[in-house]
Structure formats: C-alpha cells, structure tokens
Design an enzyme around this catalytic site. Structure first.
Site, PDB file in Angstrom:
ATOM      1  N   TYR A 114       0.821  -1.226   0.000  1.00 29.95           N
ATOM      2  CA  TYR A 114       0.000   0.000   0.000  1.00 29.95           C
ATOM      3  C   TYR A 114       0.849   1.268   0.000  1.00 29.95           C
ATOM      4  CZ  TYR A 114      -4.118  -2.768   0.000  1.00 29.95           C
ATOM      5  OH  TYR A 114      -5.089  -3.654  -0.408  1.00 29.95           O
ATOM      6  N   ASN A 148     -12.357   3.048  -7.413  1.00 31.75           N
ATOM      7  CA  ASN A 148     -10.922   3.321  -7.361  1.00 31.75           C
ATOM      8  C   ASN A 148     -10.526   3.888  -6.003  1.00 31.75           C
ATOM      9  OD1 ASN A 148     -10.896   2.459  -9.939  1.00 31.75           O
ATOM     10  ND2 ASN A 148     -10.755   4.489 -10.859  1.00 31.75           N
ATOM     11  N   ASP A 153      -7.436   5.518  -5.795  1.00 27.69           N
ATOM     12  CA  ASP A 153      -6.266   6.338  -6.108  1.00 27.69           C
ATOM     13  C   ASP A 153      -6.451   7.836  -5.860  1.00 27.69           C
ATOM     14  OD1 ASP A 153      -7.786   7.221  -8.386  1.00 27.69           O
ATOM     15  OD2 ASP A 153      -6.991   5.586  -9.592  1.00 27.69           O
ATOM     16  N   HIS A 209     -14.697   1.853  -2.186  1.00 24.83           N
ATOM     17  CA  HIS A 209     -13.693   0.869  -1.762  1.00 24.83           C
ATOM     18  C   HIS A 209     -12.580   1.496  -0.925  1.00 24.83           C
ATOM     19  CE1 HIS A 209     -14.907  -2.143  -5.163  1.00 24.83           C
ATOM     20  NE2 HIS A 209     -15.747  -2.132  -4.158  1.00 24.83           N
ATOM     21  N   CYS A 255      -6.863   2.550  12.426  1.00 25.53           N
ATOM     22  CA  CYS A 255      -6.297   1.609  13.384  1.00 25.53           C
ATOM     23  C   CYS A 255      -7.141   0.339  13.406  1.00 25.53           C
ATOM     24  CB  CYS A 255      -6.260   2.254  14.769  1.00 25.53           C
ATOM     25  SG  CYS A 255      -5.785   1.081  16.053  1.00 25.53           S
ATOM     26  N   CYS A 261      -8.651   0.424  17.438  1.00 21.61           N
ATOM     27  CA  CYS A 261      -9.623   1.439  17.883  1.00 21.61           C
ATOM     28  C   CYS A 261     -10.291   2.169  16.715  1.00 21.61           C
ATOM     29  CB  CYS A 261      -8.970   2.438  18.839  1.00 21.61           C
ATOM     30  SG  CYS A 261      -7.884   3.635  18.013  1.00 21.61           S
ATOM     31  N   GLY A 311     -14.829   2.251 -17.481  1.00 19.56           N
ATOM     32  CA  GLY A 311     -13.593   1.546 -17.150  1.00 19.56           C
ATOM     33  C   GLY A 311     -13.727   0.512 -16.063  1.00 19.56           C
ATOM     34  N   ASN A 330     -15.720   0.977 -22.099  1.00 17.96           N
ATOM     35  CA  ASN A 330     -14.694   0.061 -21.585  1.00 17.96           C
ATOM     36  C   ASN A 330     -13.917  -0.512 -22.764  1.00 17.96           C
ATOM     37  OD1 ASN A 330     -13.848  -0.970 -18.953  1.00 17.96           O
ATOM     38  ND2 ASN A 330     -14.294  -3.011 -19.768  1.00 17.96           N
ATOM     39  N   LEU A 331     -12.684  -0.921 -22.508  1.00 13.99           N
ATOM     40  CA  LEU A 331     -11.897  -1.499 -23.606  1.00 13.99           C
ATOM     41  C   LEU A 331     -12.537  -2.787 -24.107  1.00 13.99           C
ATOM     42  CD1 LEU A 331      -8.070  -1.281 -22.809  1.00 13.99           C
ATOM     43  CD2 LEU A 331      -9.415   0.033 -24.460  1.00 13.99           C
TER      44      LEU A 331
HETATM   45  P1  NAD Z   1     -10.855  -4.230 -13.360  1.00 13.03           P
HETATM   46  O1  NAD Z   1      -9.359  -4.245 -13.334  1.00 13.03           O
HETATM   47  O2  NAD Z   1     -11.617  -5.425 -13.014  1.00 13.03           O
HETATM   48  O3  NAD Z   1     -11.375  -3.768 -14.795  1.00 13.03           O
HETATM   49  C1  NAD Z   1     -10.917  -2.642 -15.422  1.00 13.03           C
HETATM   50  C2  NAD Z   1     -11.512  -2.610 -16.829  1.00 13.03           C
HETATM   51  O4  NAD Z   1     -11.031  -1.429 -17.445  1.00 13.03           O
HETATM   52  C3  NAD Z   1     -11.142  -3.790 -17.720  1.00 13.03           C
HETATM   53  O5  NAD Z   1     -12.321  -4.394 -18.225  1.00 13.03           O
HETATM   54  C4  NAD Z   1     -10.326  -3.153 -18.860  1.00 13.03           C
HETATM   55  O6  NAD Z   1     -10.626  -3.703 -20.140  1.00 13.03           O
HETATM   56  C5  NAD Z   1     -10.787  -1.723 -18.816  1.00 13.03           C
HETATM   57  N1  NAD Z   1      -9.816  -0.734 -19.274  1.00 13.03           N
HETATM   58  C6  NAD Z   1      -8.480  -0.736 -19.155  1.00 13.03           C
HETATM   59  N2  NAD Z   1      -7.954   0.383 -19.667  1.00 13.03           N
HETATM   60  C7  NAD Z   1      -8.994   1.135 -20.117  1.00 13.03           C
HETATM   61  C8  NAD Z   1      -9.108   2.415 -20.727  1.00 13.03           C
HETATM   62  N3  NAD Z   1      -8.024   3.170 -20.985  1.00 13.03           N
HETATM   63  N4  NAD Z   1     -10.350   2.873 -21.045  1.00 13.03           N
HETATM   64  C9  NAD Z   1     -11.449   2.117 -20.811  1.00 13.03           C
HETATM   65  N5  NAD Z   1     -11.398   0.894 -20.223  1.00 13.03           N
HETATM   66  C10 NAD Z   1     -10.185   0.415 -19.872  1.00 13.03           C
HETATM   67  O7  NAD Z   1     -11.205  -3.050 -12.439  1.00 13.03           O
HETATM   68  P2  NAD Z   1     -12.536  -2.789 -11.658  1.00 13.03           P
HETATM   69  O8  NAD Z   1     -13.674  -3.361 -12.415  1.00 13.03           O
HETATM   70  O9  NAD Z   1     -12.504  -1.382 -11.324  1.00 13.03           O
HETATM   71  O10 NAD Z   1     -12.449  -3.627 -10.304  1.00 13.03           O
HETATM   72  C11 NAD Z   1     -11.314  -4.083  -9.666  1.00 13.03           C
HETATM   73  C12 NAD Z   1     -11.029  -3.577  -8.279  1.00 13.03           C
HETATM   74  O11 NAD Z   1      -9.668  -3.218  -8.350  1.00 13.03           O
HETATM   75  C13 NAD Z   1     -11.711  -2.356  -7.768  1.00 13.03           C
HETATM   76  O12 NAD Z   1     -12.406  -2.698  -6.655  1.00 13.03           O
HETATM   77  C14 NAD Z   1     -10.611  -1.378  -7.325  1.00 13.03           C
HETATM   78  O13 NAD Z   1     -10.732  -1.090  -5.956  1.00 13.03           O
HETATM   79  C15 NAD Z   1      -9.328  -2.136  -7.494  1.00 13.03           C
HETATM   80  N6  NAD Z   1      -8.266  -1.403  -8.209  1.00 13.03           N
HETATM   81  C16 NAD Z   1      -8.227  -0.029  -8.150  1.00 13.03           C
HETATM   82  C17 NAD Z   1      -7.283   0.666  -8.868  1.00 13.03           C
HETATM   83  C18 NAD Z   1      -7.273   2.181  -8.799  1.00 13.03           C
HETATM   84  O14 NAD Z   1      -7.669   2.773  -7.780  1.00 13.03           O
HETATM   85  N7  NAD Z   1      -6.856   2.880  -9.872  1.00 13.03           N
HETATM   86  C19 NAD Z   1      -6.371  -0.010  -9.669  1.00 13.03           C
HETATM   87  C20 NAD Z   1      -6.420  -1.431  -9.693  1.00 13.03           C
HETATM   88  C21 NAD Z   1      -7.388  -2.117  -8.954  1.00 13.03           C
END
Ligand code: NAD
Length: 235
Positions: free
Chosen positions: A53, A89, A91, A106, A114, A117, A173, A199-200
């Site tokens: 992390y 996300n 981030d 999330h 903590c 506590c 995404g 989405n991709l």
């Molecule tokens: P995922 O990784 O399951 O899916 C991401 C999707 O985004 C994929 O289907 C992929 O094809 C698509 N993708 C990739 N690049 C793209 C773009 N440029 N434009 C459009 N689509 C694109 O992620 P999720 O469904 O968000 O779930 C996974 C878990 O992972 C979440 O709960 C999250 O907390 C955690 N996570 C968060 C981060 C972050 O905060 N950036 C990064 C990685 C994982």
C-alpha cells in the site's frame, strides 16, 4: 434537471499510468489479491501488505488525472447537486481532478485507520520508520483505509438511493465482475435509468446496458460528457 450518476473502475485511471487487475491476469501489481487485499492476508504478512500500500500510495501521488477525470469535473460543474460519482478506485484521482460529489466505495489510499480502535489518520502522517505504522492513540496496528475482499463497501445505502433516482448511469472503465458494484447497473435500469458504458472490452454485465462504447475512457468520455451537457443542459 436530469440526475446523472457515474460509476468508475480501474480502467479510467489506466491512462494515468495506474494498472487495472485485468491487465495483469487478475493480479494487482504482481500480487495475488487475497495476499494484499484481504484481512487474512494482512494477519499473515502485515509488512508485505504495508509495503504494497505504501507503493500504491506513492504511485497514486505520482500519477496525474487524465482527460476522462477532467471531463467528469465539467459534468459536476454543469449538473451540480444532480451529479454523483461513485468510484471503485482508491487512487484519489477524481478528487484531485476537482470532483467533490464522490463516493469512494472501496476506500482511499490517502487514509489509514487503526485495526484496534479504528481512529483514522492521513497516510501522509504515518510514521513509516516502523515497518507497520502504529496508532498514536492506542498502539494498535494501522491499516490502509481500503475495503478488502470479504469486507463491506462504504456508502451502500447512499449509493442505492442515488441509483434509484438517477436518469442516467454512466459506467466507465470497469469490467463488471466485482460485486456489488457490478450489480449497480441492474438497480438503475429497473428504476428507469438509461445505462451507458465505456470500456476497452465488453463488460460482463453488458445485457443491462442500453449503450456500450468500446474504447479508451480518455478519448470517449470527454465526447460523451459534451453530449450530455449539450442535450440536458445543466448550468
Ligand atoms: P478491473 O481491473 O476489473 O477492470 C478494469 C476494466 O477497465 C477492464 O475491463 C479493462 O478492459 C478496462 N480498461 C483498461 N484500460 C482502459 C481504458 N483506458 N479505457 C477504458 N477501459 C479500460 O477493475 P474494476 O472493475 O474497477 O475492479 C477491480 C477492483 O480493483 C476495484 O475494486 C478497485 O478497488 C481495485 N483497483 C483499483 C485501482 C485504482 O484505484 N486505480 C487499480 C487497480 C485495482
């Protein structure tokens, strides 16, 4: 004024240089998610989990919001209280881009709490000279304020209300695999919303989408946002 709700996943931050799960065969930056994103993983190896992390937090600080994040700040400027942004996300890039009506369901890398506590501390305030940062209130082990697998996401009640009252749900995404977020499209659809995704790859929950645009968020989201502002006004 139309109510507009956005749900984002890791794909929206991909063009900011933060990798998604699907990019890497279900691994999160080369780690099995159960090792770094579960209470069991933390109990087994808290030093590894904190190293992970710390690196994710530093990566999020080094990254910059991309055109898709900034398009959503324009959407909020136009729709004000009729706009809500739910993100999976952790981030912090939506907040750094300027959105304020954000539900980080999330959790967030920028905070820790903590495990004894539950008092909260900003990650930037933690003493990382210790391998596992210690709570200054009770001496317990601090952990990242991230909702791990097996834990209950934040804001579920508020999110349910938002989804039932939205006219549009824009899903950006996200693979449509991780629940409960993957099921939000169903709630919105049942309550009459128009559902649109970018989405991709085709998301798992495609059948609940009215419109699906395959492609990159950074390219397509600004165009969709322009259309929503043109057609439904806002301020
Ligand atoms: P995922 O990784 O399951 O899916 C991401 C999707 O985004 C994929 O289907 C992929 O094809 C698509 N993708 C990739 N690049 C793209 C773009 N440029 N434009 C459009 N689509 C694109 O992620 P999720 O469904 O968000 O779930 C996974 C878990 O992972 C979440 O709960 C999250 O907390 C955690 N996570 C968060 C981060 C972050 O905060 N950036 C990064 C990685 C994982």
């Amino acid at each position: 004024m139309k109510n507009i709700t956005v749900l984002t996943g890791a794909g929206i931050s991909a063009e900011s240089g933060i990798r998604t799960f699907r990019d890497s065969d279900g691994l999160w930056e080369n780690h099995r998610v159960e090792d770094v994103a579960s209470p069991q993983g933390f109990a087994k190896n808290p030093v590894l989990v904190w190293d992970f992390y710390k690196a994710r937090y530093q990566q999020s600080l080094d990254a910059e919001p991309n055109p898709a994040h900034y398009a959503l700040t324009r959407l909020e400027e136009h729709f004000g209280d009729s706009f809500n942004l739910i993100t999976q996300n952790v981030d912090g890039l939506h907040i750094r881009a300027g959105n304020t009506r954000v539900y980080e369901m999330h959790g967030r890398l920028a905070m820790a709490f903590c495990s004894s506590c539950r008092s909260k501390t900003a990650t930037s305030e933690l003493d990382f000279s210790q391998k596992i940062p210690i709570c200054t209130t009770c001496g317990g082990n601090m952990r990242a304020d991230i909702v791990w697998f097996g834990e209950i996401p934040y804001y579920l009640y508020e999110i349910d209300e938002i989804l039932k009252n939205t006219d549009f749900l824009l899903i950006l995404g996200t693979s449509g695999v991780v629940y409960p977020a993957a099921g939000f499209v169903m709630t919105a659809k049942i309550f009459g919303a128009t559902t649109i995704a970018v989405n991709l790859e085709e998301p798992e929950n495609r059948r609940y989408l009215d419109e699906f645009y395959p492609g990159k968020c950074g390219e397509l989201v600004p165009q969709i946002v322009d259309k929503l502002i043109q057609n439904y006004g806002g301020r």
